[in-house]
Design an enzyme around this catalytic site. Structure first.
Site, PDB file in Angstrom:
ATOM      1  N   LYS A  13      82.780 -21.274  95.271  1.00  0.00           N
ATOM      2  CA  LYS A  13      83.631 -22.307  94.668  1.00  0.00           C
ATOM      3  C   LYS A  13      82.798 -23.287  93.831  1.00  0.00           C
ATOM      4  O   LYS A  13      83.157 -23.617  92.719  1.00  0.00           O
ATOM      5  CB  LYS A  13      84.341 -23.149  95.747  1.00  0.00           C
ATOM      6  CG  LYS A  13      85.279 -22.403  96.645  1.00  0.00           C
ATOM      7  CD  LYS A  13      85.997 -23.360  97.605  1.00  0.00           C
ATOM      8  CE  LYS A  13      85.103 -24.126  98.553  1.00  0.00           C
ATOM      9  NZ  LYS A  13      84.460 -23.308  99.594  1.00  0.00           N
ATOM     10  N   ARG A  88      91.370 -29.289 102.491  1.00  0.00           N
ATOM     11  CA  ARG A  88      90.933 -28.273 103.446  1.00  0.00           C
ATOM     12  C   ARG A  88      91.832 -28.217 104.670  1.00  0.00           C
ATOM     13  O   ARG A  88      91.560 -27.442 105.587  1.00  0.00           O
ATOM     14  CB  ARG A  88      89.511 -28.578 103.907  1.00  0.00           C
ATOM     15  CG  ARG A  88      88.450 -27.718 103.207  1.00  0.00           C
ATOM     16  CD  ARG A  88      87.124 -28.342 103.512  1.00  0.00           C
ATOM     17  NE  ARG A  88      86.033 -27.455 103.615  1.00  0.00           N
ATOM     18  CZ  ARG A  88      84.976 -27.496 102.792  1.00  0.00           C
ATOM     19  NH1 ARG A  88      84.949 -28.297 101.760  1.00  0.00           N
ATOM     20  NH2 ARG A  88      83.957 -26.712 103.001  1.00  0.00           N
ATOM     21  N   ARG A 127      70.789 -18.948 101.713  1.00  0.00           N
ATOM     22  CA  ARG A 127      70.773 -20.106 100.802  1.00  0.00           C
ATOM     23  C   ARG A 127      69.650 -21.068 101.149  1.00  0.00           C
ATOM     24  O   ARG A 127      69.438 -21.392 102.310  1.00  0.00           O
ATOM     25  CB  ARG A 127      72.112 -20.839 100.929  1.00  0.00           C
ATOM     26  CG  ARG A 127      72.867 -20.777  99.679  1.00  0.00           C
ATOM     27  CD  ARG A 127      74.237 -21.283  99.593  1.00  0.00           C
ATOM     28  NE  ARG A 127      74.835 -22.147 100.548  1.00  0.00           N
ATOM     29  CZ  ARG A 127      76.116 -22.521 100.450  1.00  0.00           C
ATOM     30  NH1 ARG A 127      76.856 -22.089  99.447  1.00  0.00           N
ATOM     31  NH2 ARG A 127      76.650 -23.314 101.348  1.00  0.00           N
ATOM     32  N   ARG A 160      69.970 -25.803 104.650  1.00  0.00           N
ATOM     33  CA  ARG A 160      70.904 -26.825 105.130  1.00  0.00           C
ATOM     34  C   ARG A 160      71.257 -26.527 106.582  1.00  0.00           C
ATOM     35  O   ARG A 160      71.476 -25.370 106.932  1.00  0.00           O
ATOM     36  CB  ARG A 160      72.196 -26.768 104.303  1.00  0.00           C
ATOM     37  CG  ARG A 160      72.197 -27.627 103.080  1.00  0.00           C
ATOM     38  CD  ARG A 160      73.362 -27.329 102.154  1.00  0.00           C
ATOM     39  NE  ARG A 160      74.671 -27.264 102.787  1.00  0.00           N
ATOM     40  CZ  ARG A 160      75.809 -27.005 102.123  1.00  0.00           C
ATOM     41  NH1 ARG A 160      75.782 -26.802 100.815  1.00  0.00           N
ATOM     42  NH2 ARG A 160      76.968 -26.946 102.739  1.00  0.00           N
ATOM     43  N   ARG A 171      81.887 -22.818 110.829  1.00  0.00           N
ATOM     44  CA  ARG A 171      82.569 -23.219 109.588  1.00  0.00           C
ATOM     45  C   ARG A 171      83.629 -22.192 109.202  1.00  0.00           C
ATOM     46  O   ARG A 171      84.689 -22.544 108.697  1.00  0.00           O
ATOM     47  CB  ARG A 171      81.548 -23.375 108.449  1.00  0.00           C
ATOM     48  CG  ARG A 171      80.663 -24.598 108.625  1.00  0.00           C
ATOM     49  CD  ARG A 171      79.506 -24.588 107.661  1.00  0.00           C
ATOM     50  NE  ARG A 171      79.909 -24.868 106.296  1.00  0.00           N
ATOM     51  CZ  ARG A 171      79.156 -24.624 105.234  1.00  0.00           C
ATOM     52  NH1 ARG A 171      77.959 -24.093 105.381  1.00  0.00           N
ATOM     53  NH2 ARG A 171      79.586 -24.919 104.030  1.00  0.00           N
TER      54      ARG A 171
HETATM   55  P1  AMP Z   1      80.967 -27.889 101.395  1.00  0.00           P
HETATM   56  O1  AMP Z   1      79.736 -28.243 100.657  1.00  0.00           O
HETATM   57  O2  AMP Z   1      82.208 -28.002 100.547  1.00  0.00           O
HETATM   58  O3  AMP Z   1      80.873 -26.558 102.085  1.00  0.00           O
HETATM   59  O4  AMP Z   1      81.169 -28.982 102.546  1.00  0.00           O
HETATM   60  C1  AMP Z   1      80.173 -29.190 103.527  1.00  0.00           C
HETATM   61  C2  AMP Z   1      80.771 -29.896 104.732  1.00  0.00           C
HETATM   62  O5  AMP Z   1      81.327 -31.156 104.320  1.00  0.00           O
HETATM   63  C3  AMP Z   1      81.922 -29.162 105.401  1.00  0.00           C
HETATM   64  O6  AMP Z   1      81.493 -28.183 106.334  1.00  0.00           O
HETATM   65  C4  AMP Z   1      82.636 -30.342 106.088  1.00  0.00           C
HETATM   66  O7  AMP Z   1      81.937 -30.770 107.249  1.00  0.00           O
HETATM   67  C5  AMP Z   1      82.518 -31.451 105.055  1.00  0.00           C
HETATM   68  N1  AMP Z   1      83.654 -31.438 104.106  1.00  0.00           N
HETATM   69  C6  AMP Z   1      83.635 -31.201 102.782  1.00  0.00           C
HETATM   70  N2  AMP Z   1      84.859 -31.279 102.241  1.00  0.00           N
HETATM   71  C7  AMP Z   1      85.696 -31.561 103.269  1.00  0.00           C
HETATM   72  C8  AMP Z   1      87.100 -31.749 103.388  1.00  0.00           C
HETATM   73  N3  AMP Z   1      87.922 -31.652 102.324  1.00  0.00           N
HETATM   74  N4  AMP Z   1      87.605 -32.025 104.618  1.00  0.00           N
HETATM   75  C9  AMP Z   1      86.813 -32.152 105.707  1.00  0.00           C
HETATM   76  N5  AMP Z   1      85.492 -31.967 105.670  1.00  0.00           N
HETATM   77  C10 AMP Z   1      84.917 -31.674 104.468  1.00  0.00           C
END
Ligand code: AMP
Length: 220
Positions: A13, A88, A127, A160, A171
Site C-alpha cells: 500500500k 482499519r 524488510r 522494525r 498484525r
Molecule cells: P503501517 O505502517 O500502516 O503498517 O502501521 C503500523 C502500525 O501503526 C500498525 O500495526 C498499527 O499499530 C498502527 N496503525 C497505523 N494505522 C492505524 C489505524 N488506522 N488504526 C489503528 N492503528 C494503526
C-alpha cells in the site's frame, strides 16, 4: 480525487500510494508514518501509541481518527488525498464518513490490494530500514550493497519491531478480524476496486491507473 488504500500489512500500500501521490499530485496520508514520527518525537500521542504498535495491535480508534481529521483540514488536501492505512476498522470507516460530511468531501475509490499470507510473511520478514535516513531495503528483493549497511549514508540497518515474525502474525490476525470486514463495507457502497498486489511495482501501478482510468478522464 479522494482515495483509500486498503490491504494487509506488506501488500505494498505504502509503495503504491507514494507513486500515485506523485502522479496525481495529491498527498499520501499514512497513519503508520504519522504514528511512527510521533513515537520518534516522544509526543504524548507517540508514547500512547508505541506499546500497541510494538505488539502488532491496532492503536485505539479515537487516536487515529483525530490524526486524520486534523490532517484532512490542511490546505494540500483541497484537491484530493490518498489515505494509506486508514480506516482499519468499521468504527474508523464510520468516523471517516461523518468527518467527510462535515468537510464536504467524499471518497471516490477504495483500492483493495490482495496478496496471499505466505507472500506477505516473506515480504515483511525481509524488510529493513536505515536507522539514520529511513531508506527501506529488503534482504531478498532489494538488498543493500553491503549487508546491514545503508547504501546512501553508511548507517546500520534495522528491522522494525512490528516486522518481526511473531508480531507480523499478530498484525495479520488483527487485519483479518478488524480490517478485512471493510472489503464488504466498501463493496456495499460500490467504491471497491480490487487490485492484485503481486507483480513488479510498475505492473501494479499500471493496474491501479487502469482501475482509475474512468475517474481520471472525468476529472480532467
Ligand atoms: P503501517 O505502517 O500502516 O503498517 O502501521 C503500523 C502500525 O501503526 C500498525 O500495526 C498499527 O499499530 C498502527 N496503525 C497505523 N494505522 C492505524 C489505524 N488506522 N488504526 C489503528 N492503528 C494503526
Amino acid at each position: 480525487m479522494n482515495l483509500i488504500f486498503l490491504g494487509p500489512p506488506g501488500a505494498g500500500k505504502g509503495t503504491q500510494a507514494s507513486l500515485l501521490s506523485k502522479t496525481l499530485n495529491i498527498p499520501q496520508i499514512s497513519t503508520g508514518d504519522i504514528l511512527r514520527s510521533a513515537v520518534r518525537a516522544g509526543t504524548p500521542m507517540g508514547v500512547r501509541a508505541k506499546s500497541f504498535m510494538d505488539s502488532g495491535s491496532l492503536v485505539p480508534d479515537e487516536v487515529v481518527v483525530g490524526i486524520v481529521e486534523e490532517r484532512l483540514q490542511e490546505a494540500d488536501c483541497s484537491s484530493g488525498f490518498i489515505l494509506d492505512g486508514f480506516p482499519r476498522t468499521v468504527a474508523q470507516a464510520d468516523a471517516l464518513d461523518a468527518m467527510l460530511v462535515r468537510l464536504c468531501k467524499q471518497i471516490e475509490h477504495v483500492l483493495s490490494m490482495s496478496v496471499d499470507d505466505e507472500e506477505l510473511l516473506t515480504r515483511i520478514s525481509g524488510r529493513r530500514m536505515c536507522e539514520k535516513c529511513g531508506k527501506g531495503y529488503h534482504t531478498l528483493f532489494d538488498p543493500p550493497k553491503v549487508a546491514g549497511i545503508c547504501d546512501l549514508c553508511g548507517a546500520s540497518l534495522y528491522q522494525r519491531d512490528d516486522d518481526k515474525i511473531e508480531t507480523m502474525r499478530k498484525r495479520l490476525v488483527e487485519y483479518y478480524n478488524k480490517t478485512a470486514p471493510l472489503i464488504d463495507y466498501y463493496t456495499e457502497k460500490k467504491l471497491l476496486c480490487t487490485i492484485s498486489g503481486v507483480g513488479t511495482i510498475d505492473e501494479i501501478q499500471s493496474n491501479i491507473l487502469r482501475g482509475l482510468e474512468g475517474s481520471l478522464r472525468d476529472n480532467s
